[in-house]
Design a protein around this motif. Structure first.
Motif, PDB file in Angstrom:
ATOM      1  N   MET A  54      23.915  27.486  30.535  1.00 55.33           N
ATOM      2  CA  MET A  54      24.778  28.431  29.876  1.00 55.33           C
ATOM      3  C   MET A  54      25.166  29.525  30.879  1.00 55.33           C
ATOM      4  O   MET A  54      24.324  30.109  31.526  1.00 55.33           O
ATOM      5  CB  MET A  54      24.068  29.049  28.678  1.00 55.33           C
ATOM      6  N   ALA A  55      26.453  29.759  31.012  1.00 55.53           N
ATOM      7  CA  ALA A  55      26.953  30.765  31.951  1.00 55.53           C
ATOM      8  C   ALA A  55      26.827  32.153  31.336  1.00 55.53           C
ATOM      9  O   ALA A  55      27.091  32.344  30.156  1.00 55.53           O
ATOM     10  CB  ALA A  55      28.405  30.488  32.310  1.00 55.53           C
ATOM     11  N   MET A  56      26.422  33.092  32.176  1.00 56.33           N
ATOM     12  CA  MET A  56      26.312  34.483  31.716  1.00 56.33           C
ATOM     13  C   MET A  56      27.668  35.158  31.862  1.00 56.33           C
ATOM     14  O   MET A  56      28.358  34.957  32.859  1.00 56.33           O
ATOM     15  CB  MET A  56      25.265  35.236  32.530  1.00 56.33           C
ATOM     16  N   LYS A  57      28.025  35.933  30.896  1.00 52.21           N
ATOM     17  CA  LYS A  57      29.278  36.674  30.984  1.00 52.21           C
ATOM     18  C   LYS A  57      29.070  37.900  31.857  1.00 52.21           C
ATOM     19  O   LYS A  57      28.062  38.590  31.751  1.00 52.21           O
ATOM     20  CB  LYS A  57      29.756  37.103  29.606  1.00 52.21           C
ATOM     21  N   ASN A  58      30.052  38.142  32.716  1.00 52.11           N
ATOM     22  CA  ASN A  58      30.014  39.313  33.576  1.00 52.11           C
ATOM     23  C   ASN A  58      30.477  40.515  32.760  1.00 52.11           C
ATOM     24  O   ASN A  58      31.601  40.559  32.293  1.00 52.11           O
ATOM     25  CB  ASN A  58      30.911  39.100  34.798  1.00 52.11           C
ATOM     26  N   LYS A  59      29.617  41.493  32.582  1.00 53.78           N
ATOM     27  CA  LYS A  59      29.919  42.664  31.759  1.00 53.78           C
ATOM     28  C   LYS A  59      30.790  43.680  32.500  1.00 53.78           C
ATOM     29  O   LYS A  59      31.371  44.558  31.898  1.00 53.78           O
ATOM     30  CB  LYS A  59      28.629  43.333  31.304  1.00 53.78           C
ATOM     31  N   GLN A  60      30.851  43.583  33.831  1.00 50.90           N
ATOM     32  CA  GLN A  60      31.658  44.513  34.600  1.00 50.90           C
ATOM     33  C   GLN A  60      33.123  44.105  34.542  1.00 50.90           C
ATOM     34  O   GLN A  60      33.445  42.926  34.527  1.00 50.90           O
ATOM     35  CB  GLN A  60      31.211  44.553  36.060  1.00 50.90           C
ATOM     36  N   LYS A  61      33.985  45.114  34.513  1.00 53.54           N
ATOM     37  CA  LYS A  61      35.419  44.847  34.493  1.00 53.54           C
ATOM     38  C   LYS A  61      35.853  44.346  35.870  1.00 53.54           C
ATOM     39  O   LYS A  61      35.508  44.931  36.891  1.00 53.54           O
ATOM     40  CB  LYS A  61      36.184  46.109  34.127  1.00 53.54           C
ATOM     41  N   HIS A  62      36.624  43.297  35.886  1.00 52.94           N
ATOM     42  CA  HIS A  62      37.142  42.720  37.128  1.00 52.94           C
ATOM     43  C   HIS A  62      38.359  43.501  37.597  1.00 52.94           C
ATOM     44  O   HIS A  62      39.281  43.750  36.823  1.00 52.94           O
ATOM     45  CB  HIS A  62      37.516  41.250  36.907  1.00 52.94           C
ATOM     46  N   ILE A  63      38.352  43.909  38.865  1.00 55.59           N
ATOM     47  CA  ILE A  63      39.505  44.586  39.453  1.00 55.59           C
ATOM     48  C   ILE A  63      40.272  43.551  40.263  1.00 55.59           C
ATOM     49  O   ILE A  63      39.710  42.954  41.181  1.00 55.59           O
ATOM     50  CB  ILE A  63      39.075  45.763  40.346  1.00 55.59           C
ATOM     51  N   PRO A  64      41.544  43.307  39.932  1.00 55.15           N
ATOM     52  CA  PRO A  64      42.321  42.303  40.663  1.00 55.15           C
ATOM     53  C   PRO A  64      42.415  42.635  42.157  1.00 55.15           C
ATOM     54  O   PRO A  64      42.435  43.805  42.550  1.00 55.15           O
ATOM     55  CB  PRO A  64      43.703  42.373  40.011  1.00 55.15           C
ATOM     56  N   LEU A  65      42.463  41.604  42.965  1.00 56.02           N
ATOM     57  CA  LEU A  65      42.516  41.770  44.412  1.00 56.02           C
ATOM     58  C   LEU A  65      43.718  42.603  44.835  1.00 56.02           C
ATOM     59  O   LEU A  65      43.613  43.455  45.715  1.00 56.02           O
ATOM     60  CB  LEU A  65      42.540  40.409  45.107  1.00 56.02           C
ATOM     61  N   GLN A  66      44.874  42.389  44.210  1.00 58.33           N
ATOM     62  CA  GLN A  66      46.061  43.167  44.566  1.00 58.33           C
ATOM     63  C   GLN A  66      45.821  44.656  44.356  1.00 58.33           C
ATOM     64  O   GLN A  66      46.226  45.475  45.170  1.00 58.33           O
ATOM     65  CB  GLN A  66      47.295  42.744  43.748  1.00 58.33           C
ATOM     66  N   LYS A  67      45.163  45.016  43.267  1.00 62.04           N
ATOM     67  CA  LYS A  67      44.895  46.425  42.978  1.00 62.04           C
ATOM     68  C   LYS A  67      43.909  46.994  44.007  1.00 62.04           C
ATOM     69  O   LYS A  67      44.087  48.124  44.482  1.00 62.04           O
ATOM     70  CB  LYS A  67      44.333  46.578  41.560  1.00 62.04           C
ATOM     71  N   THR A  68      42.902  46.222  44.369  1.00 59.75           N
ATOM     72  CA  THR A  68      41.937  46.657  45.379  1.00 59.75           C
ATOM     73  C   THR A  68      42.630  46.913  46.709  1.00 59.75           C
ATOM     74  O   THR A  68      42.433  47.955  47.333  1.00 59.75           O
ATOM     75  CB  THR A  68      40.831  45.596  45.562  1.00 59.75           C
ATOM     76  N   ILE A  69      43.465  45.973  47.125  1.00 58.95           N
ATOM     77  CA  ILE A  69      44.183  46.120  48.394  1.00 58.95           C
ATOM     78  C   ILE A  69      45.138  47.305  48.315  1.00 58.95           C
ATOM     79  O   ILE A  69      45.237  48.096  49.259  1.00 58.95           O
ATOM     80  CB  ILE A  69      44.924  44.829  48.763  1.00 58.95           C
ATOM     81  N   TRP A  70      45.831  47.451  47.198  1.00 58.21           N
ATOM     82  CA  TRP A  70      46.768  48.563  47.049  1.00 58.21           C
ATOM     83  C   TRP A  70      46.039  49.907  47.137  1.00 58.21           C
ATOM     84  O   TRP A  70      46.506  50.831  47.800  1.00 58.21           O
ATOM     85  CB  TRP A  70      47.559  48.458  45.749  1.00 58.21           C
ATOM     86  N   CYS A  71      44.905  50.015  46.507  1.00 55.87           N
ATOM     87  CA  CYS A  71      44.124  51.268  46.570  1.00 55.87           C
ATOM     88  C   CYS A  71      43.693  51.561  48.000  1.00 55.87           C
ATOM     89  O   CYS A  71      43.710  52.717  48.440  1.00 55.87           O
ATOM     90  CB  CYS A  71      42.911  51.185  45.655  1.00 55.87           C
ATOM     91  N   LYS A  72      43.330  50.521  48.736  1.00 59.15           N
ATOM     92  CA  LYS A  72      42.934  50.703  50.137  1.00 59.15           C
ATOM     93  C   LYS A  72      44.124  51.125  50.993  1.00 59.15           C
ATOM     94  O   LYS A  72      43.988  51.948  51.897  1.00 59.15           O
ATOM     95  CB  LYS A  72      42.312  49.418  50.701  1.00 59.15           C
ATOM     96  N   ILE A  73      45.296  50.585  50.717  1.00 64.17           N
ATOM     97  CA  ILE A  73      46.503  50.987  51.454  1.00 64.17           C
ATOM     98  C   ILE A  73      46.821  52.447  51.153  1.00 64.17           C
ATOM     99  O   ILE A  73      47.128  53.225  52.068  1.00 64.17           O
ATOM    100  CB  ILE A  73      47.694  50.069  51.114  1.00 64.17           C
ATOM    101  N   ARG A  74      46.737  52.849  49.890  1.00 63.60           N
ATOM    102  CA  ARG A  74      46.984  54.249  49.545  1.00 63.60           C
ATOM    103  C   ARG A  74      45.934  55.162  50.196  1.00 63.60           C
ATOM    104  O   ARG A  74      46.254  56.257  50.647  1.00 63.60           O
ATOM    105  CB  ARG A  74      46.974  54.445  48.031  1.00 63.60           C
ATOM    106  N   TYR A  75      44.696  54.703  50.274  1.00 66.04           N
ATOM    107  CA  TYR A  75      43.648  55.475  50.929  1.00 66.04           C
ATOM    108  C   TYR A  75      43.945  55.614  52.422  1.00 66.04           C
ATOM    109  O   TYR A  75      43.805  56.694  53.002  1.00 66.04           O
ATOM    110  CB  TYR A  75      42.289  54.819  50.699  1.00 66.04           C
TER     111      TYR A  75
END
Length: 77
Positions: free
Chosen positions: A1-22
């Motif tokens: 039985m697979a465990m559900k990940n309780k953490q919200k997934h941040i899409p890769l595009q959003k992660t990269i975009w935040c890094k570009i803005r940083y």
């Protein structure tokens, strides 16, 4: 039985975009300068702030090449 990940997934595009803005913040670039590095309009930057799904690999690659970075460098910032 697979465990559900309780953490919200941040899409890769959003992660990269935040890094570009940083990266922009670290180098004190204006939106006009960042838009030039990404070969897009400043309006597009504002759109990506709300939804980065339109961020393409070509734009990221252009940004990395112009700034002599690797994707690892950007993500580690």
């Amino acid at each position: 039985m697979a465990m559900k990940n309780k953490q919200k997934h941040i899409p890769l595009q959003k992660t990269i975009w935040c890094k570009i803005r940083y990266w922009q913040l670290l180098h004190d670039w204006t939106d006009d300068e960042l838009a030039m590095y990404l070969n897009c309009s400043t309006r597009t930057l504002q759109n990506y702030d709300h939804d980065a799904r339109g961020l393409t690999l070509k734009m990221v690659d252009t940004f990395l090449c112009i700034n002599d970075l690797t994707l690892d460098d950007l993500l580690a910032a």
